[in-house]
Scaffold this motif. Sequence first.
Motif, PDB file in Angstrom:
ATOM      1  N   PRO A   1       0.849  -1.193   0.000  1.00  0.00           N
ATOM      2  CA  PRO A   1       0.000   0.000   0.000  1.00  0.00           C
ATOM      3  C   PRO A   1       0.886   1.246   0.000  1.00  0.00           C
ATOM      4  O   PRO A   1       2.011   1.214   0.511  1.00  0.00           O
ATOM      5  CB  PRO A   1      -0.775  -0.110   1.310  1.00  0.00           C
ATOM      6  N   LEU A   2       0.395   2.314  -0.579  1.00  0.00           N
ATOM      7  CA  LEU A   2       1.162   3.561  -0.599  1.00  0.00           C
ATOM      8  C   LEU A   2       1.245   4.117   0.815  1.00  0.00           C
ATOM      9  O   LEU A   2       0.239   4.314   1.487  1.00  0.00           O
ATOM     10  CB  LEU A   2       0.504   4.579  -1.527  1.00  0.00           C
ATOM     11  N   ALA A   3       2.479   4.362   1.273  1.00  0.00           N
ATOM     12  CA  ALA A   3       2.703   4.907   2.609  1.00  0.00           C
ATOM     13  C   ALA A   3       3.516   6.188   2.502  1.00  0.00           C
ATOM     14  O   ALA A   3       4.289   6.371   1.561  1.00  0.00           O
ATOM     15  CB  ALA A   3       3.429   3.892   3.491  1.00  0.00           C
ATOM     16  N   ARG A   4       3.342   7.057   3.486  1.00  0.00           N
ATOM     17  CA  ARG A   4       4.129   8.286   3.547  1.00  0.00           C
ATOM     18  C   ARG A   4       5.413   8.029   4.327  1.00  0.00           C
ATOM     19  O   ARG A   4       5.496   7.086   5.122  1.00  0.00           O
ATOM     20  CB  ARG A   4       3.351   9.395   4.234  1.00  0.00           C
ATOM     21  N   LEU A   5       6.397   8.873   4.100  1.00  0.00           N
ATOM     22  CA  LEU A   5       7.635   8.760   4.856  1.00  0.00           C
ATOM     23  C   LEU A   5       7.364   8.845   6.350  1.00  0.00           C
ATOM     24  O   LEU A   5       7.951   8.097   7.148  1.00  0.00           O
ATOM     25  CB  LEU A   5       8.617   9.856   4.415  1.00  0.00           C
ATOM     26  N   HIS A   6       6.471   9.728   6.760  1.00  0.00           N
ATOM     27  CA  HIS A   6       6.176   9.906   8.187  1.00  0.00           C
ATOM     28  C   HIS A   6       5.557   8.648   8.793  1.00  0.00           C
ATOM     29  O   HIS A   6       5.603   8.453  10.010  1.00  0.00           O
ATOM     30  CB  HIS A   6       5.245  11.097   8.390  1.00  0.00           C
ATOM     31  N   ASP A   7       4.987   7.786   7.951  1.00  0.00           N
ATOM     32  CA  ASP A   7       4.402   6.551   8.462  1.00  0.00           C
ATOM     33  C   ASP A   7       5.464   5.609   9.026  1.00  0.00           C
ATOM     34  O   ASP A   7       5.149   4.763   9.863  1.00  0.00           O
ATOM     35  CB  ASP A   7       3.612   5.835   7.361  1.00  0.00           C
ATOM     36  N   LEU A   8       6.718   5.743   8.583  1.00  0.00           N
ATOM     37  CA  LEU A   8       7.779   4.918   9.157  1.00  0.00           C
ATOM     38  C   LEU A   8       7.962   5.241  10.634  1.00  0.00           C
ATOM     39  O   LEU A   8       8.239   4.364  11.448  1.00  0.00           O
ATOM     40  CB  LEU A   8       9.091   5.130   8.397  1.00  0.00           C
ATOM     41  N   ARG A   9       7.807   6.501  10.975  1.00  0.00           N
ATOM     42  CA  ARG A   9       7.854   6.920  12.383  1.00  0.00           C
ATOM     43  C   ARG A   9       6.690   6.311  13.158  1.00  0.00           C
ATOM     44  O   ARG A   9       6.856   5.826  14.285  1.00  0.00           O
ATOM     45  CB  ARG A   9       7.811   8.448  12.445  1.00  0.00           C
ATOM     46  N   HIS A  10       5.504   6.315  12.554  1.00  0.00           N
ATOM     47  CA  HIS A  10       4.343   5.727  13.207  1.00  0.00           C
ATOM     48  C   HIS A  10       4.507   4.223  13.395  1.00  0.00           C
ATOM     49  O   HIS A  10       4.117   3.665  14.430  1.00  0.00           O
ATOM     50  CB  HIS A  10       3.078   6.013  12.389  1.00  0.00           C
ATOM     51  N   ILE A  11       5.074   3.546  12.387  1.00  0.00           N
ATOM     52  CA  ILE A  11       5.299   2.107  12.500  1.00  0.00           C
ATOM     53  C   ILE A  11       6.245   1.816  13.658  1.00  0.00           C
ATOM     54  O   ILE A  11       6.052   0.860  14.415  1.00  0.00           O
ATOM     55  CB  ILE A  11       5.864   1.550  11.178  1.00  0.00           C
ATOM     56  N   HIS A  12       7.278   2.637  13.795  1.00  0.00           N
ATOM     57  CA  HIS A  12       8.237   2.457  14.882  1.00  0.00           C
ATOM     58  C   HIS A  12       7.528   2.533  16.237  1.00  0.00           C
ATOM     59  O   HIS A  12       7.684   1.645  17.087  1.00  0.00           O
ATOM     60  CB  HIS A  12       9.323   3.536  14.798  1.00  0.00           C
ATOM     61  N   ALA A  13       6.740   3.566  16.414  1.00  0.00           N
ATOM     62  CA  ALA A  13       6.047   3.763  17.692  1.00  0.00           C
ATOM     63  C   ALA A  13       5.032   2.662  17.950  1.00  0.00           C
ATOM     64  O   ALA A  13       4.965   2.104  19.061  1.00  0.00           O
ATOM     65  CB  ALA A  13       5.361   5.128  17.698  1.00  0.00           C
ATOM     66  N   THR A  14       4.243   2.327  16.947  1.00  0.00           N
ATOM     67  CA  THR A  14       3.197   1.322  17.113  1.00  0.00           C
ATOM     68  C   THR A  14       3.789  -0.033  17.450  1.00  0.00           C
ATOM     69  O   THR A  14       3.291  -0.742  18.334  1.00  0.00           O
ATOM     70  CB  THR A  14       2.359   1.223  15.829  1.00  0.00           C
ATOM     71  N   THR A  15       4.860  -0.409  16.757  1.00  0.00           N
ATOM     72  CA  THR A  15       5.497  -1.705  16.994  1.00  0.00           C
ATOM     73  C   THR A  15       6.010  -1.804  18.425  1.00  0.00           C
ATOM     74  O   THR A  15       5.825  -2.829  19.099  1.00  0.00           O
ATOM     75  CB  THR A  15       6.660  -1.914  16.007  1.00  0.00           C
ATOM     76  N   LEU A  16       6.636  -0.742  18.916  1.00  0.00           N
ATOM     77  CA  LEU A  16       7.159  -0.754  20.281  1.00  0.00           C
ATOM     78  C   LEU A  16       6.036  -0.822  21.312  1.00  0.00           C
ATOM     79  O   LEU A  16       6.106  -1.575  22.287  1.00  0.00           O
ATOM     80  CB  LEU A  16       8.016   0.489  20.522  1.00  0.00           C
ATOM     81  N   LEU A  17       4.991  -0.038  21.109  1.00  0.00           N
ATOM     82  CA  LEU A  17       3.888  -0.012  22.070  1.00  0.00           C
ATOM     83  C   LEU A  17       3.181  -1.368  22.132  1.00  0.00           C
ATOM     84  O   LEU A  17       2.852  -1.852  23.222  1.00  0.00           O
ATOM     85  CB  LEU A  17       2.897   1.091  21.701  1.00  0.00           C
ATOM     86  N   LEU A  18       2.957  -1.987  20.972  1.00  0.00           N
ATOM     87  CA  LEU A  18       2.293  -3.290  20.954  1.00  0.00           C
ATOM     88  C   LEU A  18       3.174  -4.379  21.560  1.00  0.00           C
ATOM     89  O   LEU A  18       2.680  -5.402  22.023  1.00  0.00           O
ATOM     90  CB  LEU A  18       1.899  -3.666  19.529  1.00  0.00           C
TER      91      LEU A  18
END
Length: 222
Positions: free
Chosen positions: A159-176
Amino acid sequence: MQRNEPGKVWDGAQLKTFLDATKAHRLSAFFHLAAYTGARRGELLNLRWRDIDLDGKQITIAGSAAFVAGERIEGTTKSGRSRVVSIDADTIQTIKSHRQRQNADRLAAGDEWKDAENKENGHVFTTAWGEPIHPDTVSSLMASLTARHNKTNPSEALPLARLHDLRHIHATTLLLAGVPVHVVAARLGHADPSITLRVYAHVINEQLVEAADIFARQIAAA
């Protein structure tokens, strides 16, 4: 158009697919660091070699870069404070490989190299001739690299993702994974953990739903 929640664009497997697909590109390390540190675009474009401590397995996010009215401006981070972010062994190797690539670019450019004469003061991410990179360049590059991957690998299309989504993936992965909110906030450079709680409320809510079952399992196993 409805937007995806932060961190919901790609899962871990899709992130790995993207990073594997970009390894041949000279700026592949930029996307790796964005995903593995949660740093903002401008923070990485401001990063100097002196900010990287491979022996200590950490980088210092000391400032940020942006373009205003066509002029490059370097200043503080969004919170106004520097921060230290730990890095893993694979990220260290990625940084080492990137430096080898940059040194090759430097040798090829010779006297035309534009960045600092003192390598430690030089930017980690530059053009092939040593100039600082425009923020829009890496954003559009992520889209074009994703499109190239999808064209050659339609069965693994991303899926098309924005560069800023890499930051969100980092945070989400750690929190989960159960990393405390204040630790995630420190890595992201949030001035207050309440910001992290607000932005990633959907992730926290998922953990709250599971909390009762986790408690019951722990007591049953005692």
